[in-house]
Structure formats: C-alpha cells, structure tokens
Scaffold this motif. Structure first.
Motif, PDB file in Angstrom:
ATOM      1  N   ARG A  11       1.019  -1.465   0.142  1.00 26.22           N
ATOM      2  CA  ARG A  11      -0.034   0.212   0.285  1.00 26.22           C
ATOM      3  C   ARG A  11       0.721   1.360  -0.209  1.00 26.22           C
ATOM      4  NH1 ARG A  11      -2.558   2.193   5.073  1.00 26.22           N
ATOM      5  NH2 ARG A  11      -4.553   3.512   4.046  1.00 26.22           N
ATOM      6  N   SER A  12       2.160   1.516   1.129  1.00 27.33           N
ATOM      7  CA  SER A  12       3.132   2.090   0.711  1.00 27.33           C
ATOM      8  C   SER A  12       3.360   2.477  -0.534  1.00 27.33           C
ATOM      9  CB  SER A  12       4.025   2.436   1.885  1.00 27.33           C
ATOM     10  OG  SER A  12       2.996   2.038   2.898  1.00 27.33           O
ATOM     11  N   PHE A  13       3.840   1.602  -0.600  1.00 26.61           N
ATOM     12  CA  PHE A  13       5.286   2.001  -2.242  1.00 26.61           C
ATOM     13  C   PHE A  13       4.128   1.825  -3.114  1.00 26.61           C
ATOM     14  CE2 PHE A  13       4.913  -1.191  -6.116  1.00 26.61           C
ATOM     15  CZ  PHE A  13       6.526  -1.055  -6.351  1.00 26.61           C
ATOM     16  N   LEU A  14       2.328   1.686  -3.342  1.00 22.67           N
ATOM     17  CA  LEU A  14       1.852   2.552  -4.510  1.00 22.67           C
ATOM     18  C   LEU A  14       1.395   3.991  -4.534  1.00 22.67           C
ATOM     19  CD1 LEU A  14      -1.066  -0.687  -4.959  1.00 22.67           C
ATOM     20  CD2 LEU A  14       0.503   0.429  -6.357  1.00 22.67           C
ATOM     21  N   ALA A  15       1.508   4.333  -2.808  1.00 24.16           N
ATOM     22  CA  ALA A  15       1.127   5.314  -2.565  1.00 24.16           C
ATOM     23  C   ALA A  15       2.711   6.289  -3.193  1.00 24.16           C
ATOM     24  CB  ALA A  15       1.013   5.788  -1.070  1.00 24.16           C
ATOM     25  N   VAL A  16       3.367   5.496  -3.144  1.00 23.06           N
ATOM     26  CA  VAL A  16       5.051   6.397  -3.429  1.00 23.06           C
ATOM     27  C   VAL A  16       4.570   6.205  -5.009  1.00 23.06           C
ATOM     28  CG1 VAL A  16       7.614   6.612  -3.366  1.00 23.06           C
ATOM     29  CG2 VAL A  16       6.399   5.706  -2.214  1.00 23.06           C
ATOM     30  N   LEU A  17       4.744   5.122  -5.383  1.00 24.99           N
ATOM     31  CA  LEU A  17       4.495   5.501  -6.918  1.00 24.99           C
ATOM     32  C   LEU A  17       3.309   6.737  -7.023  1.00 24.99           C
ATOM     33  CD1 LEU A  17       4.423   1.599  -8.319  1.00 24.99           C
ATOM     34  CD2 LEU A  17       6.317   3.596  -8.432  1.00 24.99           C
ATOM     35  N   ASP A  18       2.530   6.802  -6.708  1.00 21.49           N
ATOM     36  CA  ASP A  18       1.206   7.400  -7.220  1.00 21.49           C
ATOM     37  C   ASP A  18       1.616   9.014  -7.121  1.00 21.49           C
ATOM     38  OD1 ASP A  18      -0.530   5.401  -8.304  1.00 21.49           O
ATOM     39  OD2 ASP A  18      -1.317   5.696  -5.964  1.00 21.49           O
ATOM     40  N   GLU A  19       2.484   8.893  -5.750  1.00 23.20           N
ATOM     41  CA  GLU A  19       2.286  10.844  -5.659  1.00 23.20           C
ATOM     42  C   GLU A  19       3.938  10.984  -5.997  1.00 23.20           C
ATOM     43  OE1 GLU A  19       0.552  12.548  -4.363  1.00 23.20           O
ATOM     44  OE2 GLU A  19      -1.069  10.754  -3.837  1.00 23.20           O
ATOM     45  N   GLY A  20       4.835   9.705  -5.838  1.00 21.75           N
ATOM     46  CA  GLY A  20       6.061  10.903  -6.324  1.00 21.75           C
ATOM     47  C   GLY A  20       7.043  11.344  -5.202  1.00 21.75           C
ATOM     48  N   SER A  21       6.636  10.978  -3.744  1.00 19.33           N
ATOM     49  CA  SER A  21       7.684  11.284  -2.915  1.00 19.33           C
ATOM     50  C   SER A  21       7.128  11.154  -1.804  1.00 19.33           C
ATOM     51  CB  SER A  21       7.755  12.604  -2.840  1.00 19.33           C
ATOM     52  OG  SER A  21       6.793  13.024  -2.666  1.00 19.33           O
ATOM     53  N   VAL A  53      15.267   5.060  -7.111  1.00 19.63           N
ATOM     54  CA  VAL A  53      16.460   6.244  -7.526  1.00 19.63           C
ATOM     55  C   VAL A  53      16.148   7.373  -7.491  1.00 19.63           C
ATOM     56  CG1 VAL A  53      17.857   4.383  -8.391  1.00 19.63           C
ATOM     57  CG2 VAL A  53      16.398   6.145  -9.081  1.00 19.63           C
ATOM     58  N   ARG A  54      16.579   8.169  -6.072  1.00 14.71           N
ATOM     59  CA  ARG A  54      16.480   9.686  -5.796  1.00 14.71           C
ATOM     60  C   ARG A  54      17.418  10.128  -7.000  1.00 14.71           C
ATOM     61  NH1 ARG A  54      14.850  10.370  -0.719  1.00 14.71           N
ATOM     62  NH2 ARG A  54      15.404   9.391   0.818  1.00 14.71           N
ATOM     63  N   SER A  55      15.741  11.509  -7.214  1.00 12.97           N
ATOM     64  CA  SER A  55      16.615  11.841  -8.212  1.00 12.97           C
ATOM     65  C   SER A  55      16.185  13.490  -7.715  1.00 12.97           C
ATOM     66  CB  SER A  55      16.352  11.642  -9.994  1.00 12.97           C
ATOM     67  OG  SER A  55      14.944  11.598 -10.003  1.00 12.97           O
ATOM     68  N   PRO A  56      16.917  15.030  -8.928  1.00 14.03           N
ATOM     69  CA  PRO A  56      16.172  15.868  -8.485  1.00 14.03           C
ATOM     70  C   PRO A  56      14.819  16.055  -8.449  1.00 14.03           C
ATOM     71  CG  PRO A  56      18.302  16.188 -10.143  1.00 14.03           C
ATOM     72  CD  PRO A  56      17.865  14.352  -9.666  1.00 14.03           C
ATOM     73  N   GLN A  57      13.761  15.414  -9.422  1.00 18.11           N
ATOM     74  CA  GLN A  57      12.230  16.060  -9.672  1.00 18.11           C
ATOM     75  C   GLN A  57      12.102  14.334  -8.491  1.00 18.11           C
ATOM     76  OE1 GLN A  57      14.670  15.242 -12.247  1.00 18.11           O
ATOM     77  NE2 GLN A  57      15.150  16.657 -12.898  1.00 18.11           N
ATOM     78  N   GLY A  58      12.188  13.456  -7.783  1.00 14.45           N
ATOM     79  CA  GLY A  58      12.373  12.952  -6.787  1.00 14.45           C
ATOM     80  C   GLY A  58      12.252  11.671  -6.484  1.00 14.45           C
ATOM     81  N   LEU A  59      11.363  10.144  -6.297  1.00 11.87           N
ATOM     82  CA  LEU A  59      11.120   8.859  -6.022  1.00 11.87           C
ATOM     83  C   LEU A  59      11.547   8.832  -7.338  1.00 11.87           C
ATOM     84  CD1 LEU A  59      10.390   8.217  -2.783  1.00 11.87           C
ATOM     85  CD2 LEU A  59      13.357   8.509  -3.813  1.00 11.87           C
ATOM     86  N   VAL A  60      12.524   7.906  -8.627  1.00  9.01           N
ATOM     87  CA  VAL A  60      12.049   7.266  -9.945  1.00  9.01           C
ATOM     88  C   VAL A  60      12.086   6.026  -9.840  1.00  9.01           C
ATOM     89  CG1 VAL A  60      13.070   7.289 -12.289  1.00  9.01           C
ATOM     90  CG2 VAL A  60      13.315   9.464 -10.730  1.00  9.01           C
ATOM     91  N   PRO A  61      10.853   5.404  -9.845  1.00 10.92           N
ATOM     92  CA  PRO A  61      10.820   4.207 -10.226  1.00 10.92           C
ATOM     93  C   PRO A  61      11.828   3.005 -10.538  1.00 10.92           C
ATOM     94  CG  PRO A  61       8.772   5.024 -11.243  1.00 10.92           C
ATOM     95  CD  PRO A  61       9.551   5.787 -10.879  1.00 10.92           C
TER      96      PRO A  61
END
Length: 299
Positions: A11-21, A53-61
C-alpha cells in the motif's frame, strides 16, 4: 524473498508510485514520512531488489517497481473488494457497491436510477467509476459493470437488458443557422463533432460500417461527455444515444433513416457476488431500470 508480503508495505509502495515522493505518500495515507520510508525499505528487502532511485525530480521507480506495480494494484483492488464485502455481510441491506460504466451512461443515464435506489436502500453506499476502459471484474476493480458488449469471461454473471440506439443530433439553434442536412453527403458541409483517437468503440463502429475518420471532424475529443456538451452548445452535429437526446426538446435527431447503430446493454457482476444482498439489490435494480431506459432509446 518472503513467502507472504504485508499488504501495508505494498500500500505504501503504491502511494509512493502515485505521489512521486515519501512526503506525498505520507499525506495521502495519513501516515508519517519515516513510516512510509520504512515500509518501502522493508518491501525492498523482502523482494531483494531496489524499487526507487533518488533524482532531482523525486523518487524514480526502477524497472522492478514498474514490473510489480500491476500485481500490487491487483492486491489493492482485492483489499477494497474485501472491505466492501465485509461491510455488507451483516445488518441486512448495508454495505458498499462499486459500479463502473462508460462516461455517457455513467453521467447521463445512471444518476436518476441510482438516486431512486438510494431512496429505497439508504444503508448501501454507491461508488461510481466513469471510464470507457473496460474495468476488470475478475480482478475486482469494480463489483458491477454496465457494458455495451457481451462479456466473454465465464466467471461473470451477465444479463442483457436491452439495446440502445445512437444517432446524429444537433441543437435546433445550430440547424437554424446552418440548415438541416438532407443526406449523408451533405454532412461534409457541416461542423461535425467526433473522436480524436481510434479506440475499441470506434473500431467496433467501423466493423458496423462507420467510415468517417478524424479528419472529417471540426471538433475532436475522445470524451463522450465533451462531445455531448458540444452538441448541446450548438457547436455542430454529433452522435449521442436517442434515450439521452429525447429528454431535451432542443436536440434534434438528424438523418434518422440514414445513420443509426445500436449497442447492447448488459449488467454484469462476478458470479461470486450473487449471494451478497447489497450486490444483488443493485444488480436487479439496474437491470430493471436499464430495461425501461432501453425502451426510450429505440428508433
């Protein structure tokens, strides 16, 4: 890798994917950012692979994250279906039923039907998903679907309730300004409202003899509701269901004898839900209401 995965981690994994951070996911779920971070780390350890992976745009899957996303979304749909089933397991006609229908049916046809249902069964909450994409009932993306094509999966309970006819319509003000076409050939001199991209529904129409391409349209949109709004605004001539157009005196059926096609109306649900009282009540209600609607949508 663990034999079983904790749903909270997914659930948390999907939320990070949806929100980007992590912060966005925390806000969406009502949790703290460190908690979301721990969930993601725990899931990565369980799967044995990094997911972001972290990037200037946020977390990239990562590729692994994108690969497992459909499976995590299936878990989310199953969890939601479980909550709806449990909510209606006790206390009579109480619970939640999730419906899906096309844009046009969901916004123009179902609302009065659902209002009448709620007046009779106030203990049942209704969730309505408007999408021209076919929701997968086998994955429990929805409980009940209104479809315009016959379902093929054997595990679905399906009932054909009638046929809806579609035809060309225009606002009377548009026709007063530009005249009424007397043949299909004369349509070339009018502002036509149609689709922008090919879709399964357009491909179905082509198989039925509809040969117009997007270049023929002055207004192009893949939203059924936007097309209907343009017709109502007097922008041009477009296609809509006869049952919808007949509710409005200002909409005129054009070339009724030259252009018309029909689509079946089906009410569908997973056969395992037939023992749920809320599901059965909604299913039977919609079947009866849509059967009556189909009578108003015939040529």
């Amino acid at each position: 890798m663990a034999d079983e995965l904790d749903w909270q981690l997914c659930r948390s994994f999907l939320a990070v994917l949806d929100e980007g951070s992590l912060s966005g996911a925390a806000r969406a779920l009502g949790l703290t950012q460190p908690t979301i971070g721990r969930h993601v780390e725990a899931l990565e350890q369980a799967l044995g692979t990094p997911l972001f992976v972290r990037s200037p745009q946020g977390l990239v899957p990562t590729e692994a994250a994108l690969e497992i996303r459909p499976h995590a979304e299936a878990m989310r749909a199953a969890a939601a279906s479980l909550r709806r089933a449990v909510s209606g397991a006790e206390g009579g006609a109480r619970g939640t039923v999730r419906l899906t229908a096309s844009e046009a049916v969901g916004a123009e046809v179902l609302p009065p039907m659902l209002a009448r249902f709620r007046a009779r069964h106030p203990g049942i909450a209704l969730e309505l998903v408007l999408s021209n994409r076919t929701q997968d009932l086998l994955k429990r993306e929805a409980d009940i679907a209104i479809r315009m094509v016959r379902p093929e999966q054997s595990a679905l309970l399906s009932r054909k309730v009638g046929v809806t006819t579609l035809g060309l319509h225009a606002h009377r003000d548009y026709l007063a300004r530009h005249g009424t076409p007397r043949s299909l050939e004369e349509l070339g001199g009018h502002a036509l409202i149609g689709f922008d991209k090919e879709s399964p529904s357009i491909q179905t129409l082509r198989a039925m003899g509809f040969q117009m391409g997007r270049e023929a349209f002055a207004f192009r949109t893949d939203s059924d509701l936007a097309q209907l709004a343009l017709i109502r605004a007097g922008a041009g001539i477009g296609v809509c269901q006869l049952g919808v157009a007949r509710r409005e005196e200002a909409l005129v059926h054009v070339l009724a004898e030259d252009f018309a096609f029909s689509l079946d109306l089906w009410v569908v649900m997973h056969e395992n839900l037939r023992t749920s009282e809320p599901m059965r009540l909604v299913y039977d209600h919609l079947a009866a209401e849509l059967k009556a609607y189909a009578l108003t949508s015939r040529r």
